[in-house]
Design a protein around this motif. Structure first.
Motif, PDB file in Angstrom:
ATOM      1  N   LEU A 163      57.525 -30.010  33.641  1.00  0.00           N
ATOM      2  CA  LEU A 163      56.939 -31.267  33.715  1.00  0.00           C
ATOM      3  C   LEU A 163      55.254 -31.335  33.342  1.00  0.00           C
ATOM      4  O   LEU A 163      54.778 -31.822  32.571  1.00  0.00           O
ATOM      5  N   ILE A 164      54.573 -30.553  34.181  1.00  0.00           N
ATOM      6  CA  ILE A 164      53.220 -30.434  33.905  1.00  0.00           C
ATOM      7  C   ILE A 164      52.909 -29.356  32.476  1.00  0.00           C
ATOM      8  O   ILE A 164      51.788 -29.782  32.150  1.00  0.00           O
ATOM      9  N   ALA A 165      53.317 -28.509  32.412  1.00  0.00           N
ATOM     10  CA  ALA A 165      52.881 -27.699  31.337  1.00  0.00           C
ATOM     11  C   ALA A 165      53.651 -28.146  29.963  1.00  0.00           C
ATOM     12  O   ALA A 165      53.125 -27.705  28.789  1.00  0.00           O
ATOM     13  N   LEU A 166      54.675 -28.521  29.917  1.00  0.00           N
ATOM     14  CA  LEU A 166      55.496 -28.943  28.588  1.00  0.00           C
ATOM     15  C   LEU A 166      55.821 -30.337  28.295  1.00  0.00           C
ATOM     16  O   LEU A 166      55.684 -30.548  27.383  1.00  0.00           O
ATOM     17  N   VAL A 167      55.698 -31.061  29.130  1.00  0.00           N
ATOM     18  CA  VAL A 167      56.129 -32.796  29.199  1.00  0.00           C
ATOM     19  C   VAL A 167      54.912 -33.526  29.258  1.00  0.00           C
ATOM     20  O   VAL A 167      54.687 -34.356  28.099  1.00  0.00           O
ATOM     21  N   LEU A 168      54.181 -33.580  30.313  1.00  0.00           N
ATOM     22  CA  LEU A 168      53.147 -34.371  30.350  1.00  0.00           C
ATOM     23  C   LEU A 168      52.131 -34.390  29.232  1.00  0.00           C
ATOM     24  O   LEU A 168      51.516 -35.370  28.845  1.00  0.00           O
ATOM     25  N   PRO A 169      51.802 -33.161  28.852  1.00  0.00           N
ATOM     26  CA  PRO A 169      50.762 -33.137  27.449  1.00  0.00           C
ATOM     27  C   PRO A 169      51.363 -33.828  26.339  1.00  0.00           C
ATOM     28  O   PRO A 169      50.424 -34.169  25.584  1.00  0.00           O
ATOM     29  N   THR A 170      52.270 -34.226  26.216  1.00  0.00           N
ATOM     30  CA  THR A 170      52.952 -35.061  25.113  1.00  0.00           C
ATOM     31  C   THR A 170      53.016 -36.508  25.307  1.00  0.00           C
ATOM     32  O   THR A 170      53.316 -37.341  24.417  1.00  0.00           O
ATOM     33  N   GLN A 171      52.713 -37.041  26.867  1.00  0.00           N
ATOM     34  CA  GLN A 171      52.759 -38.357  27.065  1.00  0.00           C
ATOM     35  C   GLN A 171      51.464 -38.985  27.159  1.00  0.00           C
ATOM     36  O   GLN A 171      51.276 -40.142  27.457  1.00  0.00           O
ATOM     37  N   GLY A 172      50.390 -38.395  26.544  1.00  0.00           N
ATOM     38  CA  GLY A 172      49.087 -38.993  26.543  1.00  0.00           C
ATOM     39  C   GLY A 172      48.453 -39.173  27.772  1.00  0.00           C
ATOM     40  O   GLY A 172      47.938 -40.084  28.231  1.00  0.00           O
ATOM     41  N   THR A 173      48.657 -38.229  28.943  1.00  0.00           N
ATOM     42  CA  THR A 173      48.090 -38.264  30.147  1.00  0.00           C
ATOM     43  C   THR A 173      47.124 -37.114  30.417  1.00  0.00           C
ATOM     44  O   THR A 173      47.064 -36.328  29.679  1.00  0.00           O
ATOM     45  N   ASN A 174      46.216 -37.653  31.324  1.00  0.00           N
ATOM     46  CA  ASN A 174      45.063 -36.708  31.712  1.00  0.00           C
ATOM     47  C   ASN A 174      45.239 -35.594  32.653  1.00  0.00           C
ATOM     48  O   ASN A 174      44.640 -35.073  33.345  1.00  0.00           O
ATOM     49  N   ALA A 178      45.890 -30.800  26.748  1.00  0.00           N
ATOM     50  CA  ALA A 178      46.251 -31.967  25.648  1.00  0.00           C
ATOM     51  C   ALA A 178      47.258 -31.493  24.951  1.00  0.00           C
ATOM     52  O   ALA A 178      48.077 -32.297  24.198  1.00  0.00           O
ATOM     53  N   THR A 179      47.665 -30.116  24.901  1.00  0.00           N
ATOM     54  CA  THR A 179      48.882 -29.710  23.950  1.00  0.00           C
ATOM     55  C   THR A 179      49.639 -28.754  25.097  1.00  0.00           C
ATOM     56  O   THR A 179      49.120 -28.171  26.164  1.00  0.00           O
ATOM     57  N   PRO A 180      51.107 -28.631  24.843  1.00  0.00           N
ATOM     58  CA  PRO A 180      51.798 -27.950  25.545  1.00  0.00           C
ATOM     59  C   PRO A 180      51.417 -26.466  25.800  1.00  0.00           C
ATOM     60  O   PRO A 180      50.734 -26.058  24.579  1.00  0.00           O
ATOM     61  N   LEU A 181      51.933 -25.604  26.485  1.00  0.00           N
ATOM     62  CA  LEU A 181      51.586 -24.187  26.612  1.00  0.00           C
ATOM     63  C   LEU A 181      52.283 -23.488  25.380  1.00  0.00           C
ATOM     64  O   LEU A 181      53.169 -23.981  24.564  1.00  0.00           O
ATOM     65  N   TYR A 182      51.708 -22.117  24.909  1.00  0.00           N
ATOM     66  CA  TYR A 182      52.224 -21.259  24.076  1.00  0.00           C
ATOM     67  C   TYR A 182      52.215 -22.085  22.572  1.00  0.00           C
ATOM     68  O   TYR A 182      52.726 -21.385  21.633  1.00  0.00           O
ATOM     69  N   GLY A 183      51.120 -22.933  22.435  1.00  0.00           N
ATOM     70  CA  GLY A 183      51.361 -23.795  21.042  1.00  0.00           C
ATOM     71  C   GLY A 183      52.708 -24.006  20.402  1.00  0.00           C
ATOM     72  O   GLY A 183      52.696 -24.132  19.240  1.00  0.00           O
ATOM     73  N   LEU A 184      53.436 -24.589  21.305  1.00  0.00           N
ATOM     74  CA  LEU A 184      54.663 -25.178  20.760  1.00  0.00           C
ATOM     75  C   LEU A 184      54.411 -26.534  20.064  1.00  0.00           C
ATOM     76  O   LEU A 184      53.748 -27.423  20.331  1.00  0.00           O
ATOM     77  N   ASP A 185      55.264 -26.775  19.115  1.00  0.00           N
ATOM     78  CA  ASP A 185      55.418 -27.910  17.980  1.00  0.00           C
ATOM     79  C   ASP A 185      56.038 -28.923  18.810  1.00  0.00           C
ATOM     80  O   ASP A 185      57.472 -28.808  18.838  1.00  0.00           O
ATOM     81  N   GLN A 190      59.936 -28.534  20.096  1.00  0.00           N
ATOM     82  CA  GLN A 190      60.004 -26.956  20.900  1.00  0.00           C
ATOM     83  C   GLN A 190      59.611 -27.123  22.259  1.00  0.00           C
ATOM     84  O   GLN A 190      60.134 -26.526  23.146  1.00  0.00           O
ATOM     85  N   HIS A 191      58.958 -28.075  22.682  1.00  0.00           N
ATOM     86  CA  HIS A 191      58.506 -28.277  24.353  1.00  0.00           C
ATOM     87  C   HIS A 191      59.748 -28.385  24.905  1.00  0.00           C
ATOM     88  O   HIS A 191      59.957 -28.210  26.358  1.00  0.00           O
ATOM     89  N   LEU A 192      60.634 -28.843  24.387  1.00  0.00           N
ATOM     90  CA  LEU A 192      62.066 -29.264  25.076  1.00  0.00           C
ATOM     91  C   LEU A 192      63.056 -28.158  24.751  1.00  0.00           C
ATOM     92  O   LEU A 192      63.732 -27.714  25.695  1.00  0.00           O
TER      93      LEU A 192
END
Length: 457
Positions: A163-174, A178-185, A190-192
């Motif tokens: 949730l914190i590392a991969l999904v929330l960054p894609t939902q426009g939350t603070n 700002a982006t998922p870990l590992y530079g995922l596209d 890729q974050h899923l």
């Protein structure tokens, strides 16, 4: 409670890799596969039903005999190595499941899911069979409870990380970077798609202590021919026990039916919530986290209810509650509650998730149902123990394990048929209600033992 030794702890830690895999499927990959890869929530649910149907049918045809064969061979660890290698490989390969015809075709993804579910069932059977050896004179119930606790904690932390590392960054939350870990596209999901890979790594890590430190059974040194003959003889003789214990036989039949419905609920919950309510990946992860909490809470209180009113009555209460919850669920959507249309979709609050009143109601129903299902395994085992003679407990629990796989294809097949026939995800769940109701009706014919077994006092 005595502290487990290194072998017992190694056995319990294995569950820490298994629960994240189950949660990954239910609340991350299956909704992504249905809504994004297939591209149609209704058609996606039908494809998920196909996966579960094929996996259940394969398990029904092979798991009972495999279990009997393993008893004849003795050692389990070499089989665990082989089955885990296949399981980890097919789970990690889900990374290549992409939408728009890119990557693996849908049929190949379904094949991977079938293989994953099948070999997960095999490793579960092997892991359970090592419990008596792992406990080594200590309480098997205590060690089993420890493994469930470890698995629940591992699943909780896994979903929090996703949730914190991969999904929330894609939902426009603070709340996170700002982006998922590992530079995922994000554009190629890729974050899923990385979540199955992480689950596969956890399966691999959890397997290491089990292989290094857990006690294994000694080899029987039987030839393969003698092992196959012994397995066939064991399976052929089990039916004789049931004729002498009709109440145990009726319970095993009831459990076979309602357990199939309960297993389907765990597979399809995320797909249903994502498709019907349109929940985001964040909301589905929060659902999974809530389900872990609901399961722990439900198991705590239902165990005490079992001690007060008995296993049969507790099972009747749980099954009745699940049926009522499902009846409301199939009649609830963003614009209606229990089949009653709403003039508009009223908001429950102004937060970022579960904003509508119907979202909150749907969530509460799903969590209630999860809490109720959490106690079914313990009460089912306790009821069978009270119905079966102590001298034949091994044979009856062998049948109990077999009953969990014989009809594992039935609910997914019925869900797939109903979903396609009605073009409705919610109508697809009607067969689950029917299975629970049939199981409840059969359970009512079981007469609990009026005597207390010495080993249960």
């Amino acid at each position: 409670m005595s502290r487990p030794d290194r072998a017992g702890l190694a056995w319990a830690l294995f569950e820490g890799g298994r629960v994240p895999y189950v949660m990954m499927l239910g609340v991350v990959f299956m909704p992504y596969f249905a809504k994004t890869v297939v591209g149609d929530a209704v058609g996606g649910q039908a494809e998920v039903a196909n996966f579960a149907k094929y996996a259940g049918f394969a398990a029904a045809c092979t798991a009972p005999f495999l279990g009997a064969l393993l008893d004849q061979r003795g050692r389990r660890k070499p089989w665990i190595v082989a089955f885990m290698a296949i399981l980890v490989t097919v789970v990690a390969a889900l990374w290549f499941a992409q939408p728009g015809g890119v990557g693996l075709p849908v049929t190949v993804v379904v094949t991977l899911l079938v293989l994953g579910k099948l070999f997960y069932t095999y490793t579960e059977m092997l892991h359970n069979s090592l419990l008596a050896s792992a406990a080594s004179g200590r309480s098997m119930a205590q060690l089993s409870g420890l493994s469930i606790t470890i698995g629940s904690l591992s699943g909780f932390l896994f979903l929090i990380f996703v949730l914190i590392a991969l999904v929330l960054p894609t939902q426009g939350t603070n709340m996170s970077s700002a982006t998922p870990l590992y530079g995922l596209d994000i554009a190629s999901f890729q974050h899923l798609r990385i979540v199955p890979v992480l689950a596969a790594l956890l399966l691999l890590v959890a397997c290491v202590p089990l292989l290094l430190y857990a006690r294994d059974y000694p080899s029987t040194n039987k030839s393969w021919g003698a092992s196959f003959s012994g397995a066939f003889a064991y399976l052929g003789g089990l039916s004789r026990h049931l004729r002498a214990q009709p109440n145990a036989a009726k319970f095993l039949l009831a459990r076979m039916i309602y357990a199939d419905g309960i297993a389907a609920i765990s597979i399809f919950t995320g797909v249903l919530a994502g498709g019907v309510m349109g929940w985001s990946a964040t909301e589905l992860l929060l659902l999974g986290i809530g389900q872990l909490a609901a399961a722990a809470t439900g198991a705590f209180f239902l165990a005490r209810l079992d001690m007060r009113v008995g296993s049969k009555r507790t099972l009747q209460i749980m099954l009745s509650g699940m049926i009522l919850a499902l009846l409301v669920i199939v009649g609830t959507s963003p614009d209606k509650i229990f089949f009653v249309p709403l003039a508009n979709s009223p908001l429950a609050w102004g937060g970022p998730v579960f904003q509508r009143v119907t979202d909150v109601i749907f969530l509460a129903l799903l969590l209630t149902m999860t809490g109720l299902t959490s106690g079914t395994t313990a009460s089912s085992r306790a009821l069978l123990a009270s119905l079966s003679p102590a001298s034949e407990a091994g044979a009856y629990f062998g049948l109990y394990a077999m009953a969990g796989t014989v009809t594992a294809w039935l609910a997914p097949m019925a869900i797939g048929w109903a979903t396609q026939a009605t073009n409705s995800q919610q109508a697809g769940f009607v067969p689950v209600i029917a299975l629970l109701a049939i199981g409840l009706a059969l359970l009512s014919t079981v007469k609990p033992s009026t005597t207390v077994r010495k080993d249960q006092e």
